[in-house]
Design a protein around this motif. Structure first.
Motif, PDB file in Angstrom:
ATOM      1  N   ALA A  15     -20.992  -4.388 -43.631  1.00  0.00           N
ATOM      2  CA  ALA A  15     -20.818  -3.806 -44.959  1.00  0.00           C
ATOM      3  C   ALA A  15     -21.947  -4.198 -45.899  1.00  0.00           C
ATOM      4  N   GLU A  16     -22.487  -5.404 -45.743  1.00  0.00           N
ATOM      5  CA  GLU A  16     -23.567  -5.860 -46.614  1.00  0.00           C
ATOM      6  C   GLU A  16     -24.908  -5.211 -46.286  1.00  0.00           C
ATOM      7  N   PRO A  22     -27.031   2.299 -38.750  1.00  0.00           N
ATOM      8  CA  PRO A  22     -26.821   3.723 -39.029  1.00  0.00           C
ATOM      9  C   PRO A  22     -26.059   4.456 -37.932  1.00  0.00           C
ATOM     10  N   ALA A  23     -26.159   4.011 -36.688  1.00  0.00           N
ATOM     11  CA  ALA A  23     -25.523   4.711 -35.582  1.00  0.00           C
ATOM     12  C   ALA A  23     -24.001   4.523 -35.555  1.00  0.00           C
ATOM     13  N   ASP A  27     -18.073   5.210 -36.987  1.00  0.00           N
ATOM     14  CA  ASP A  27     -17.145   4.298 -36.315  1.00  0.00           C
ATOM     15  C   ASP A  27     -16.586   3.258 -37.281  1.00  0.00           C
ATOM     16  N   VAL A  28     -17.423   2.813 -38.208  1.00  0.00           N
ATOM     17  CA  VAL A  28     -16.966   1.850 -39.209  1.00  0.00           C
ATOM     18  C   VAL A  28     -15.894   2.489 -40.082  1.00  0.00           C
ATOM     19  N   THR A  29     -16.101   3.740 -40.457  1.00  0.00           N
ATOM     20  CA  THR A  29     -15.109   4.450 -41.278  1.00  0.00           C
ATOM     21  C   THR A  29     -13.787   4.580 -40.534  1.00  0.00           C
TER      22      THR A  29
END
Length: 191
Positions: A15-16, A22-23, A27-29
């Motif tokens: 997150a920081e 970027p890839a 997936d983070v969302t």
């Protein structure tokens, strides 16, 4: 033997510095949505826990996640947190979502109904009857013209909880969630 990593520390690092990852942005969302959804569905989640989640995320991201839940899941969560609310059993899904967001924004749940007091035992008088000597005689008196006993007035509907004095009323987070979503906090880098 594999070592365990601190997942929260890794997520904070991602997150920081999102430009370094970027890839995996989508997936983070998905992972963030899944993690918060799992927290909301937890059987141990209480009203204080819901408010802590709202304080950590903010009202708009929480509203987006609540909007993504199934109608039955929102209804189950809202009725679990506010068991005595009269409109939650038969209300529409949008009412459940709004009520859940209002509970998260410091609205108090509806108090349980007061225990009904048992009537005192004593002589029961029939309506239209006079004293113990018998029914009164005369024009306009007696059981034929006795007025029916008035029905007890229903209890007033519970008043909606208002925010404490000095706090503004919470805005409808569902209506403006997409427009006001805020990114996660990032610490300032020193140059």
């Amino acid at each position: 033997m594999a070592l365990e990593i601190d997942g929260l520390a890794v997520l904070c690092a991602i997150a920081e510095a999102p430009e370094a990852f970027p890839a995996i942005r989508s997936d983070v969302t998905k992972a963030a949505h899944a993690l918060v959804t799992k927290q909301l569905k937890a059987k141990t989640l209480d009203l204080a826990g819901l408010r802590a989640v709202r304080n950590a995320l903010g009202p708009q991201p929480l509203a987006l996640i609540v909007d993504g839940l199934k109608d039955a899941e929102v209804k189950a969560l809202a009725t679990r947190l506010d068991k005595h609310h009269p409109d939650l059993k038969d209300g529409p899904a949008v009412a459940h979502r709004r009520h859940l967001m209002a509970l998260a924004a410091d609205r108090d749940p509806v108090a349980p109904p007061a225990a009904r007091a048992k009537p005192a035992r004593g002589p029961i008088k029939a309506p239209g009857k006079g004293s113990a000597k018998g029914p009164e005689k005369g024009p306009g008196k007696g059981p034929e013209t006795a007025k029916p006993a008035s029905k007890a007035s229903p209890e007033p509907a519970p008043a909606k909880a208002r925010p404490p004095a000095g706090k503004p009323a919470p805005a409808d987070a569902l209506a403006s969630a997409a427009m006001a979503a805020r990114p996660p906090r990032r610490p300032r880098q020193q140059e």
